[in-house]
Design a protein around this motif. Structure first.
Motif, short mmCIF file in Angstrom:
data_model
loop_
_atom_site.label_atom_id
_atom_site.label_comp_id
_atom_site.label_asym_id
_atom_site.label_seq_id
_atom_site.Cartn_x
_atom_site.Cartn_y
_atom_site.Cartn_z
N GLU A 156 -4.69 14.44 7.77
CA GLU A 156 -5.44 14.25 6.73
C GLU A 156 -4.84 13.19 5.80
O GLU A 156 -3.61 13.29 5.52
N LEU A 157 -5.40 11.99 5.28
CA LEU A 157 -4.86 11.21 4.57
C LEU A 157 -5.52 11.75 2.84
O LEU A 157 -6.48 11.57 2.82
N ARG A 158 -4.39 11.72 2.29
CA ARG A 158 -4.70 12.60 1.03
C ARG A 158 -4.74 11.70 -0.13
O ARG A 158 -5.37 11.97 -1.20
N GLU A 159 -3.95 10.37 -0.15
CA GLU A 159 -3.91 9.64 -1.36
C GLU A 159 -3.66 8.11 -0.91
O GLU A 159 -3.13 7.88 0.16
N LEU A 160 -4.25 7.45 -1.68
CA LEU A 160 -4.13 5.83 -1.66
C LEU A 160 -3.87 5.35 -2.87
O LEU A 160 -4.76 5.24 -3.69
N ASN A 161 -2.72 4.83 -2.99
CA ASN A 161 -2.39 4.00 -4.50
C ASN A 161 -2.68 4.91 -5.64
O ASN A 161 -3.17 4.38 -6.66
N LEU B 151 -8.08 10.92 -1.70
CA LEU B 151 -8.65 10.60 -0.38
C LEU B 151 -9.45 11.62 0.26
O LEU B 151 -10.58 11.85 0.16
N GLY B 152 -8.75 12.29 1.10
CA GLY B 152 -9.34 13.47 1.90
C GLY B 152 -10.05 12.90 3.04
O GLY B 152 -11.15 13.26 3.41
N LEU B 153 -9.43 11.93 3.87
CA LEU B 153 -9.82 11.48 5.02
C LEU B 153 -9.12 12.08 6.27
O LEU B 153 -7.99 12.20 6.24
N SER B 154 -9.96 12.33 7.09
CA SER B 154 -9.29 12.90 8.51
C SER B 154 -8.95 11.87 9.42
O SER B 154 -8.19 11.92 10.49
N GLY B 155 -9.72 10.84 9.53
CA GLY B 155 -9.62 9.63 10.50
C GLY B 155 -10.44 9.96 11.71
O GLY B 155 -10.28 9.17 12.73
N GLU B 156 -11.27 10.90 11.62
CA GLU B 156 -12.10 11.13 12.75
C GLU B 156 -13.44 10.05 12.71
O GLU B 156 -14.22 10.03 13.89
N ILE C 202 1.12 -1.13 -0.02
CA ILE C 202 0.05 -0.08 -0.01
C ILE C 202 0.76 1.33 -0.09
O ILE C 202 1.98 1.24 0.74
N ASP C 203 0.46 2.18 -0.88
CA ASP C 203 1.12 3.48 -1.00
C ASP C 203 0.27 4.66 -0.39
O ASP C 203 -1.03 4.70 -1.15
N LEU C 204 0.50 5.22 0.71
CA LEU C 204 -0.27 6.20 1.17
C LEU C 204 0.35 7.66 1.56
O LEU C 204 1.57 7.57 1.77
N VAL C 205 -0.29 8.61 1.05
CA VAL C 205 0.11 9.98 1.71
C VAL C 205 -0.58 10.64 2.54
O VAL C 205 -1.89 10.48 2.61
N GLY C 206 -0.06 11.16 3.50
CA GLY C 206 -0.67 11.76 4.65
C GLY C 206 -0.15 13.11 5.09
O GLY C 206 0.98 13.29 4.89
N ILE C 207 -0.99 14.16 5.63
CA ILE C 207 -0.32 15.41 5.85
C ILE C 207 -0.72 15.72 7.45
O ILE C 207 -1.80 15.11 8.15
N SER C 208 -0.09 16.30 8.33
CA SER C 208 -0.27 16.67 9.74
C SER C 208 -0.84 18.24 9.37
O SER C 208 0.19 19.01 9.23
#
Length: 220
Positions: free
Chosen positions: A131-136, A140-145, A118-124
């Motif tokens: 926010e998780l911005r990219e998956l493969n 994305l645009g997921l906050s994890g909340e 899996i290749d994942l891009v996240g920002i703090s």
């Protein structure tokens, strides 16, 4: 700006020194592990921007590793997480990248275990929020909340309807849903945030649907 709690102002309970570079990094790592679904055997952490410039002083590297081990932001083992990863047999590679990211606190996490990758891009984004911005390669645009499932599927008629029918039949309420594809008729991604955790039996039912290639779940 609206705040939901005092922790949005003073930041999370954490092992410091930084809510964005340490606590945020740990949360990104923890979410990445949740999506991967198991402890990875090899991880490449590619750091960009401020993450790349200050990661040693702000413990960004060990915080990311701690999250990948499943540790929370206030876990006292965080500063020694690299040692625990080595003891667990996890190969960790840290790279600093010169490319200028859209957000200064950016990490690309590549996780491998056997044939799974899996290749994942996240920002703090500050205050321990991420926010998780990219998956493969998919946006994305997921906050994890909120709990979420990520469904990689073939871009064909009826797949989305069958997935939502299963969720509805199991009384799962969808809070947010986003679909994307790289090319018409090829692979696509469904990102579904829900109001409650989705049971493993429901996820297994979705996995068996025609056209579904892979189902990943995310919980903090």
């Amino acid at each position: 700006m609206k705040y939901r709690s005092v922790f949005d102002v003073i930041g999370p309970v954490m092992v410091g020194p930084s809510s964005s570079h340490t606590a945020g990094a740990a949360k990104i790592g923890r979410l990445a592990r949740s999506i991967f679904g198991e402890e990875p055997k090899r991880v490449v952490l590619s750091l960009y921007g401020s993450f790349a410039d200050t990661y040693k002083g702000h413990a960004t590297d060990v915080a990311l590793i701690a999250g990948l081990l499943g540790y929370d932001t206030d876990d006292p083992r965080l500063p020694q997480s690299a040692k625990y990863a080595e003891e667990a047999g996890i190969e960790i590679i840290i790279r600093t990248e010169e490319a200028i990211p859209e957000h200064p606190n950016t990490v690309r996490i590549t996780m491998q275990s056997g044939s799974e990758e899996i290749d994942l891009v996240g920002i703090s984004i500050g205050g321990g929020k991420v926010e998780l911005r990219e998956l493969n390669g998919f946006q994305l645009g997921l906050s994890g909340e909120s709990p979420a499932i990520l469904i990689i599927n073939h871009d064909r008629y009826g797949v989305i309807a069958r997935v939502t029918h299963i969720l509805s039949g199991n009384h799962v309420n969808i809070g947010n849903m986003k679909v994307s594809r790289k090319e018409k008729g090829k692979m696509a991604l469904m990102v579904i945030e829900t109001d409650e955790m989705i049971g493993s039996e429901v996820i297994d039912t979705i996995r068996k649907l025609e056209g579904v290639d892979r189902v990943l779940s995310m919980e903090d």
